[in-house]
Design an enzyme around this catalytic site. Sequence first.
Site, short mmCIF file in Angstrom:
data_model
loop_
_atom_site.label_atom_id
_atom_site.label_comp_id
_atom_site.label_asym_id
_atom_site.label_seq_id
_atom_site.Cartn_x
_atom_site.Cartn_y
_atom_site.Cartn_z
CD GLU A 178 16.08 21.96 12.69
OE1 GLU A 178 15.90 22.98 12.01
OE2 GLU A 178 16.96 21.11 12.41
CB SER A 444 -16.17 -23.96 -16.05
OG SER A 444 -15.87 -24.55 -17.30
#
Length: 742
Positions: A178, A444
């Site tokens: 870069e 239940s």
Amino acid sequence: MRGDKRNIRRERAEPTFEAPSREGDFSARDGDRFTPPKSLPNSHSGRSSRSERIEPRFDDEDYEGEEAEMAEPQPRRRKSPKRKAKRGRRSGMGLFGRLVYWGIVLCVWGLIGVGSVIGYTVATMPQIDDWKVPPRPPNVEIVDASGTIIANRGDTGGEEVRLSEMSPFLPEAVVAIEDRRFYHHFGVDPIGLSRALVTNLFAHTVVQGGSTLTQQLAKNLFLQPDRTLERKLQEAVLALWLEWRFSKQQILEMYLNRVYLGAGAYGVDAAAQRYFGKSARDVNLAEAATIAGLLKAPSRYAPTNSPELAAARAKVVLAAMVDEGYVSRDQAARATAVGAPSSPAKSGSAANYVADWVMDLLPGYVARYRTDIVVTTTIDAHMQAAAETAVRTTLDKEGVKYKASQGALVAVDNDGAVKALVGGKDYAASQFDRAIEARRQPGSAFKPFVYLTAIEHGFTPDSIVVDEPVSINGWSPKNYENEYLGPVTLTTALARSLNTVAARLTATLGPENVVQTARRVGIVSQLHDNPSIALGTGEVTPLEITAAYVPFANGGWGIIPYLVEDIRTKDGKVLFHRQGDGPGRVVSDVAVGTMNRMLSAVVTDGTGQKALLSDRPVAGKTGTSQDFRDAWFIGYTNGLTAGVWLGNDDNTPTKKATGGALTALLWNRFMTEATRELPVRPLPGVELVPPPTNVGVTFAQTDGLPMQGPQLPNAQPNPPLNVPVTQPSPEEKGLLQRLFGN
């Protein structure tokens, strides 16, 4: 006197004005004008008859007294050969000199122009005293109990890593590809800019950029991504300020921790976690080159999107690193051969449900944080993996048959620490956490609270009740297969999940007492107090009903489930540390022992037999809601309690998926793996001495609520309603401190 060299001069004739005779008349007459002679000495032939006006000269040597004579035109002097040669030499260098001269002029004016533009740009920006680098959004690193990263949360997706701590290949790769002159320019690189300009001109397109890393950082920190001349000028000014204010190492560190690298990752650590499942401290050369290659086009070169393009770009980065001397050709060749196989963080992992829950809880622990923090959770990585595998396997295999598309699982230890949590089949497909947010009817699975209330009111596991059709104020509950067993013990009634017995017990004991029992052990959702509550018609979350079973597993102590153990800054400062151990004892030793005897029968002889483990005692309860919309199993060993739910998000019925057929199987798959390293211990509690064989329980038969409670031989007609609960000892901490610690 230099008479021999003087020009022939004439006295200047001034006009005369005769005031007496021409009073008031100032017009010039013929006699007033100076008339030059018709010819002058040394005049050139061919001149106009009209003589040109001769201006006076004021040379010092031409003055005599106070008057100067008008000089006659002189013939041009013949220059000497020596002076002519000098002039010739000067004329020979004239072109080069003029080029140098005008070059200097242009440079001066160029500098003036650039300075003016920079001055204008600075004048239109905020005052330099107000400039400061904005703080990096803090990252929340979420780890399990062993310190292994679960996920990162925050705007960046990764932690801030010091330049000295990260892999050295990362800064080298970024600088090489870069900004090769990063360590040599002053924020703006005229050489690099000129090179990029020439390259782009020859290519007839933009193939190189002229921005330095400092300029890119300035853009990321301060500016909007606008493609305007004004923005580029501001970028250059800010880059100069950054170079003046910070060292090269600081600038590079800020850049690497903030730059966008695709997939929501800001900074090299976030990218390393996202693409390779590791920290920026641990990436190798090939991985560093791949990350640096993302800077050109994060989405295009992401290894998760296009491995081929990512590999090709990484090869370019490696070549640049060789050119700059960061690595040798052999190192680059080996890195190219090995490549950087993508091992991305699983976006669908159930660990993301844990991370989301942490972020929901965090404001309650730390109101404000300005730096990266680490949140240590109670999650056990091994149990978490086992839970996720069990849920997916069951839904993929048996879930299709029973038309159950979603599931949830939560596991809690005896102290209330959440050890595993799965909020759904696939986090990437749905981020809704069914383990802590979905409220469903437990069916239940709610019955243990009914039977606990009965035990605390004088019933025993061997108390005889009659399973037969019943009507309570017009409500007539039925058993699963519409079968009735007649006289049965409480243990059998619970093991076989008989609805009629649970409904009649609730009506006899009082629904409000059952609700109080459920709240005491950990149910926090709103519950209605009518007999149908016995069949689990109230809505609860998997987390809270699992937590309500924990007192059966730990000997009767109430817990408040918790996930966050510790919160610290990256430098070790403690922001929160959990203390406290819950609300104290909520069930007596005798009641715990009795319930464990009854709930063990559910697994050994009842509806939960698929949950049975081969190496340790297990207890629990199945649950199925109306029309088979929800299937449950909540079970435990001494040390770990787990709750499982399966169903559909749109609440459509499953294809007769019951707790015993499907969720008990899932629970078994999870617990077999989760308890592999846990010690084998018996279930806690003190068991009752077996009661006399002639003990029985009858109910007054009326079309409505029973008029009296259970009839026990040699006992009071109505057993006392008080609940035997052991109170905390005086030396124990106060309730609030025990619940919330600091």
